[in-house]
Design a protein around this motif. Structure first.
Motif, PDB file in Angstrom:
ATOM      1  N   GLU A 273       0.875  -1.092  -0.102  1.00 46.17           N
ATOM      2  CA  GLU A 273      -0.182  -0.073   0.057  1.00 46.17           C
ATOM      3  C   GLU A 273       0.913   1.119   0.138  1.00 46.17           C
ATOM      4  N   PRO A 274       0.551   2.367  -0.716  1.00 46.71           N
ATOM      5  CA  PRO A 274      -0.965   2.833  -1.002  1.00 46.71           C
ATOM      6  C   PRO A 274      -1.289   2.056  -2.473  1.00 46.71           C
ATOM      7  N   TYR A 275      -0.340   1.458  -3.364  1.00 53.51           N
ATOM      8  CA  TYR A 275      -0.115   1.307  -4.464  1.00 53.51           C
ATOM      9  C   TYR A 275      -1.238   0.015  -4.880  1.00 53.51           C
ATOM     10  N   SER A 277      -4.091  -0.956  -3.576  1.00 49.71           N
ATOM     11  CA  SER A 277      -5.505  -0.822  -3.471  1.00 49.71           C
ATOM     12  C   SER A 277      -6.017   0.153  -4.935  1.00 49.71           C
ATOM     13  N   THR A 371       6.846  -1.779  -5.946  1.00 54.63           N
ATOM     14  CA  THR A 371       6.521  -0.650  -5.041  1.00 54.63           C
ATOM     15  C   THR A 371       7.674   0.171  -4.998  1.00 54.63           C
TER      16      THR A 371
END
Length: 471
Positions: A273-275, A277, A371
């Motif tokens: 996260e935040p990717y 989501s 990420t």
């Protein structure tokens, strides 16, 4: 070493040349940072001209080392962020050697490679949150996967399509403004027609579901048959994501097949996260197209079509003439055969390079790299904003950073300068940006799907842009 015919007779000599080729390939990968793209020489056509003379392995390896390895597309270099291209993995060398030795035809029959592809499909299905029993097929890339998915979607609304064709039916499909060209090509190739691909406006970078419903109603009233909506997980220009949960709700209410173009962005499913989501809701799709050769970094080519309903997938393509009949025992066993789920009867072993990469590095390493690419795009945005005249073309959402080198110039002058900088840095070997249009200007664009890139690469590249912008 001269050979008679195409049968290797001196295996000791051939082994020595193969080992020399392997060492050169390892050097190429290990020294990727020292080997950027370079313009091809003017006599490249003559160098590659095919002659009738047999040169043997030694001279052939000599020529590959001298004339093939130096003139690559540049995407192995750590400062390559042009377009959306993956960087390739060292594990690809291992899988390629094994694949060449086995020479598997993945169309079907009972041999180990088909079981490996099923394992790779199942792993991907789970990562994309699709239910058990969903179907998948490794293909050349998202363009082919899109055609496969759209054909299955057509068959849902036109049951006799394979025998009778589309006839007088006017199918309409829907996608957000800026959808990838693979969707356009697919509707043209399948005879739906690009005029029947309706472009839905975006609100805050996402498809407007209210506008979608209105357009579907209008098309139905005009006698059309709406059948498909395409969601985007990672737009090409800006790395934007549709609200896939909202789109799934809309598709269900409107009776549309939901396809998600996840060419690179689908892999946010394994990011932190935040990717992660960003792609929430992708598992509600009827079909997903994605690439391993982009944000999973494996060598070209390697994509996948995933379909929720295995029966619909198979019904769209299965065809077994008598010479392809299966059997309960022997080599003709091994059902189901992958040729029943796509266009190709003869298929190479793409699964092996995905499996080898996951076995070599582990899923966590890919999560960290994906990420990290997003974090690098945010870092690049900060570097851009720290420069006195540079400016972002749009906020960074995922792994794409779009910016102008001189926001103080008129739009036309900005466009000319940005295009010039992109070409200059490509030719110097310092960095590869591509360009796109945003806000009525040509802008520099970095799509970071490169596991070799680091913050120092971003800093050096932005410094080079600033130098060229200062002129």
């Amino acid at each position: 070493m001269a050979e008679k015919g195409i049968r290797t007779q001196d295996w000791a000599a051939f082994r020595a040349e193969a080992q020399r080729m392997l060492e050169a390939a390892l050097d190429q990968m290990q020294q990727a940072a020292e080997r950027p793209w370079q313009p091809v020489p003017e006599d490249i056509d003559a160098r590659y001209a095919v002659t009738a003379e047999a040169r043997g392995p030694q001279q052939t390896v000599d020529r590959i080392i001298a004339d093939v390895l130096p003139y690559h597309g540049g995407n192995t270099h750590p400062r390559f962020w042009g377009w959306v291209q993956g960087s390739g993995l060292a594990s690809d060398l291992i899988s390629s050697v094994a694949a060449a030795a086995v020479n598997a035809n993945m169309g079907g029959r009972d041999h180990g490679a088909n079981y490996m592809e099923r394992a790779v499909v199942d792993w991907t299905r789970r990562k994309m949150d699709l239910p058990e029993g969903a179907s998948g097929l490794l293909v050349t890339g998202t363009s082919q996967a899109t055609v496969i998915a759209f054909q299955a979607a057509r068959l849902r609304v036109l049951k006799d399509l394979r025998k009778q064709g589309q006839g007088e039916a006017r199918l309409t499909a829907y996608a957000g403004e800026g959808v990838h060209n693979a969707t356009l090509k697919a509707v043209e190739l399948l005879g739906i027609g690009s005029d029947n691909l309706r472009k839905v406006p975006l609100t805050d970078g996402r498809m407007d579901c209210v506008a979608l419903a209105r357009m579907v109603a209008e098309d139905k009233a005009a006698g059309a048959l709406p059948f498909l909506v395409v969601g985007t997980a990672g737009s090409v220009d800006l790395g934007l994501f549709d609200d896939l949960n909202a789109l799934a709700d809309a598709a269900a209410a409107l009776g549309l097949w939901l396809h998600v173009d996840g060419a690179f962005g689908a892999w946010t499913r394994i990011a932190a996260e935040p990717y992660r989501s960003l792609s929430d809701g992708i598992g509600r799709a009827d079909s997903i197209a994605l690439d391993f050769h982009k944000w999973m970094y494996v060598g070209y080519d390697c994509g996948m079509a995933l379909l929720r309903n295995e029966a619909e997938h198979r019904a769209a393509f299965a065809a077994r003439p008598s010479y392809l009949e299966g059997a309960e025992r022997g080599l003709a066993g091994g059902e189901p055969w992958f040729c029943d789920y796509g266009i190709d009867l003869s298929r190479g072993n793409r699964a092996l390079k995905v499996w080898t990469a996951l076995e070599t590095y582990g899923e966590a390493a890919f999560s960290e790299a994906i990420t990290g690419n997003c974090a690098l795009a945010a870092f690049m945005a900060a570097e851009v904003e720290a420069q006195p005249y540079m400016a972002l073309g749009a906020p960074v959402v995922s792994n794409v950073c779009v910016f102008t080198a001189r926001s103080d110039l008129e739009p036309e002058a900005q466009s000319m300068l940005n295009a010039h900088i992109a070409q200059t840095l490509q030719e110097s070997g310092e960095a590869v940006f591509s360009t796109t249009r945003a806000g009525g200007r040509v802008m520099l664009r970095a799509a970071i799907t490169n596991h070799r890139s680091r913050e120092a690469d971003v800093q050096a590249a932005i410094a080079a842009v600033a130098r060229e912008a200062a002129g």
